[in-house]
Design a protein around this motif. Structure first.
Motif, PDB file in Angstrom:
ATOM      1  N   LYS A   1      72.269 -63.137  24.395  1.00  0.00           N
ATOM      2  CA  LYS A   1      72.366 -63.563  23.006  1.00  0.00           C
ATOM      3  C   LYS A   1      71.054 -63.204  22.324  1.00  0.00           C
ATOM      4  O   LYS A   1      69.970 -63.430  22.879  1.00  0.00           O
ATOM      5  CB  LYS A   1      72.600 -65.073  22.906  1.00  0.00           C
ATOM      6  N   ILE A   2      71.142 -62.623  21.133  1.00  0.00           N
ATOM      7  CA  ILE A   2      69.958 -62.233  20.366  1.00  0.00           C
ATOM      8  C   ILE A   2      69.593 -63.350  19.387  1.00  0.00           C
ATOM      9  O   ILE A   2      70.438 -63.813  18.627  1.00  0.00           O
ATOM     10  CB  ILE A   2      70.200 -60.924  19.603  1.00  0.00           C
ATOM     11  N   TYR A   3      68.342 -63.768  19.440  1.00  0.00           N
ATOM     12  CA  TYR A   3      67.804 -64.735  18.481  1.00  0.00           C
ATOM     13  C   TYR A   3      66.914 -63.942  17.526  1.00  0.00           C
ATOM     14  O   TYR A   3      65.803 -63.529  17.875  1.00  0.00           O
ATOM     15  CB  TYR A   3      67.012 -65.820  19.201  1.00  0.00           C
ATOM     16  N   LEU A   4      67.431 -63.697  16.333  1.00  0.00           N
ATOM     17  CA  LEU A   4      66.770 -62.825  15.364  1.00  0.00           C
ATOM     18  C   LEU A   4      66.124 -63.671  14.269  1.00  0.00           C
ATOM     19  O   LEU A   4      66.814 -64.277  13.448  1.00  0.00           O
ATOM     20  CB  LEU A   4      67.790 -61.851  14.772  1.00  0.00           C
ATOM     21  N   LEU A   5      64.812 -63.719  14.282  1.00  0.00           N
ATOM     22  CA  LEU A   5      64.067 -64.508  13.304  1.00  0.00           C
ATOM     23  C   LEU A   5      63.564 -63.613  12.182  1.00  0.00           C
ATOM     24  O   LEU A   5      62.841 -62.645  12.435  1.00  0.00           O
ATOM     25  CB  LEU A   5      62.878 -65.190  13.973  1.00  0.00           C
TER      26      LEU A   5
ATOM     27  N   VAL B   1      74.601 -62.503  17.962  1.00  0.00           N
ATOM     28  CA  VAL B   1      73.367 -62.556  17.170  1.00  0.00           C
ATOM     29  C   VAL B   1      73.298 -63.853  16.378  1.00  0.00           C
ATOM     30  O   VAL B   1      74.199 -64.163  15.603  1.00  0.00           O
ATOM     31  CB  VAL B   1      73.265 -61.354  16.198  1.00  0.00           C
ATOM     32  N   GLU B   2      72.223 -64.609  16.593  1.00  0.00           N
ATOM     33  CA  GLU B   2      71.957 -65.791  15.775  1.00  0.00           C
ATOM     34  C   GLU B   2      70.777 -65.471  14.860  1.00  0.00           C
ATOM     35  O   GLU B   2      69.675 -65.187  15.336  1.00  0.00           O
ATOM     36  CB  GLU B   2      71.622 -67.005  16.635  1.00  0.00           C
ATOM     37  N   ILE B   3      71.019 -65.500  13.571  1.00  0.00           N
ATOM     38  CA  ILE B   3      69.964 -65.205  12.604  1.00  0.00           C
ATOM     39  C   ILE B   3      69.279 -66.507  12.193  1.00  0.00           C
ATOM     40  O   ILE B   3      69.938 -67.483  11.815  1.00  0.00           O
ATOM     41  CB  ILE B   3      70.531 -64.487  11.369  1.00  0.00           C
ATOM     42  N   ILE B   4      67.973 -66.501  12.304  1.00  0.00           N
ATOM     43  CA  ILE B   4      67.175 -67.684  11.992  1.00  0.00           C
ATOM     44  C   ILE B   4      66.256 -67.333  10.826  1.00  0.00           C
ATOM     45  O   ILE B   4      65.526 -66.334  10.879  1.00  0.00           O
ATOM     46  CB  ILE B   4      66.338 -68.118  13.209  1.00  0.00           C
ATOM     47  N   GLU B   5      66.294 -68.139   9.777  1.00  0.00           N
ATOM     48  CA  GLU B   5      65.455 -67.884   8.609  1.00  0.00           C
ATOM     49  C   GLU B   5      64.264 -68.835   8.605  1.00  0.00           C
ATOM     50  O   GLU B   5      64.430 -70.045   8.715  1.00  0.00           O
ATOM     51  CB  GLU B   5      66.260 -68.086   7.323  1.00  0.00           C
ATOM     52  N   SER B   6      63.075 -68.277   8.490  1.00  0.00           N
ATOM     53  CA  SER B   6      61.876 -69.101   8.358  1.00  0.00           C
ATOM     54  C   SER B   6      61.398 -69.061   6.913  1.00  0.00           C
ATOM     55  O   SER B   6      61.360 -67.994   6.294  1.00  0.00           O
ATOM     56  CB  SER B   6      60.757 -68.597   9.280  1.00  0.00           C
ATOM     57  N   LYS B   7      61.036 -70.223   6.390  1.00  0.00           N
ATOM     58  CA  LYS B   7      60.552 -70.320   5.015  1.00  0.00           C
ATOM     59  C   LYS B   7      59.072 -69.981   4.900  1.00  0.00           C
ATOM     60  O   LYS B   7      58.508 -69.947   3.802  1.00  0.00           O
ATOM     61  CB  LYS B   7      60.794 -71.732   4.469  1.00  0.00           C
ATOM     62  N   GLU B   8      58.429 -69.752   6.052  1.00  0.00           N
ATOM     63  CA  GLU B   8      57.037 -69.309   6.069  1.00  0.00           C
ATOM     64  C   GLU B   8      56.869 -68.278   7.168  1.00  0.00           C
ATOM     65  O   GLU B   8      57.678 -68.205   8.095  1.00  0.00           O
ATOM     66  CB  GLU B   8      56.085 -70.488   6.313  1.00  0.00           C
ATOM     67  N   ASN B   9      55.821 -67.471   7.053  1.00  0.00           N
ATOM     68  CA  ASN B   9      55.534 -66.492   8.091  1.00  0.00           C
ATOM     69  C   ASN B   9      54.841 -67.218   9.245  1.00  0.00           C
ATOM     70  O   ASN B   9      53.686 -67.625   9.128  1.00  0.00           O
ATOM     71  CB  ASN B   9      54.646 -65.373   7.541  1.00  0.00           C
TER      72      ASN B   9
END
Length: 306
Positions: free
Chosen positions: A31-35, A57-65
């Protein structure tokens, strides 16, 4: 199951190429964890459009770098929660060649190693220095990992780097952080990545943790990848990455290797010369001056890590 962790920051084209190579070459369950690390362009939109309906693919969104260490740690914890036994940490500028991941998996499944890394090649086919068989001495580090390498005879440099890079499977001190597979249980035991670092020197810290914990790191050159080195870090005259590089360098040497402070000062002097030469050549005089000032502060702050 294998958790594959990829961080994207603005360079979605490279990320797409990396994921395609995984789709094309990996046969094991994964499983791909794509940040997306708070990209400033349309990366998140593009990646969502491509992979939102893909169960792998699980897409993960970060609100900061979050940077490299914290970003990877976020994904590692998700992979751990999902029951992944192994984790492939991958830069988005990596392209996997046939059977590369499977070969690495075979090694890590033996249970002997904390990490195992592949052999990296440049897009033009040149082998990159992606492994250090032995821990460099301070003298070797200064001669071959700083601006001073320009003063070292070519024959001596070739001999040094040839000794660092074994031609067959070996236990080693250090492997490049651009691509490696970790045993999740062992990796968790040493605390994953040190969250203090934002970019750079994470591999040296892991190497030092491994030594102190009695864990082993391996290099398997039969597993091969193409590495578009530096595609996401802005190049040699990027002020932000230069400052973060020196910050991590000081931290690693002070906290993990307990390098005498006067030697840290020597490293800082060389880094300032590097920056002054390269930045002024590009007309970035203000950035060069900023680095000199900031590096002085970073050097003083390093005292708290002893």
């Amino acid at each position: 199951m294998l958790g594959i962790i990829i961080i994207n920051f603005n360079k979605y084209e490279k990320t797409v190429d990396c994921i395609k190579s995984i789709f094309d070459t990996v046969k094991s369950d994964y499983k791909i964890y794509l940040l997306d690390n708070c990209s400033a362009n349309k990366s998140l939109e593009v990646l969502n459009n491509l992979y939102k309906d893909n169960p792998r693919v699980e897409i993960i969104e970060s609100k900061e770098n979050l940077g490299y260490a914290r970003g990877n740690n976020l994904c590692l914890k998700k992979a751990e929660k999902d029951g992944c036994d192994y984790a492939l940490i991958s830069n988005n500028d990596i392209v996997y060649l046939e059977n590369a991941v499977e070969i690495l998996l075979d090694v890590i499944k033996s249970g002997e190693y904390l990490l195992v890394g592949p052999c990296s090649y440049s897009p033009d086919g040149r082998m990159q220095t992606s492994v250090k068989k032995n821990k460099p001495t301070f003298s070797e580090y200064m001669k071959f990992s700083t601006y001073l390498t320009n003063l070292v005879p070519r024959k001596q440099k070739i001999e040094f780097f040839t000794d660092l890079q074994p031609m067959r499977f070996s236990q080693v001190y250090w492997i490049c952080g651009s691509s490696f597979i970790a045993d999740m249980k062992k990796f968790k035991e040493i605390g994953y990545f040190d969250p203090y670092t934002f970019l750079y020197f994470e591999e040296y810290i892991i190497s030092e943790k491994a030594v102190k914990s009695g864990m082993k790191i391996a290099y398997e050159p039969k597993a091969q990848v193409i590495h578009y080195h530096g595609a996401s870090t802005g190049g040699a005259t990027n002020l932000f990455t230069r400052i973060e590089n020196f910050k991590s360098e000081c931290y690693m040497f002070a906290k993990y290797q307990k390098l005498p402070y006067h030697k840290l000062r020597s490293i800082r002097n060389i880094r300032c010369l590097e920056v002054l030469f390269s930045f002024i050549k590009e007309g970035k005089i203000k950035d060069a001056i900023t680095f000199v000032k900031q590096s002085k502060k970073i050097l003083k702050q390093a005292k708290e890590f002893y």
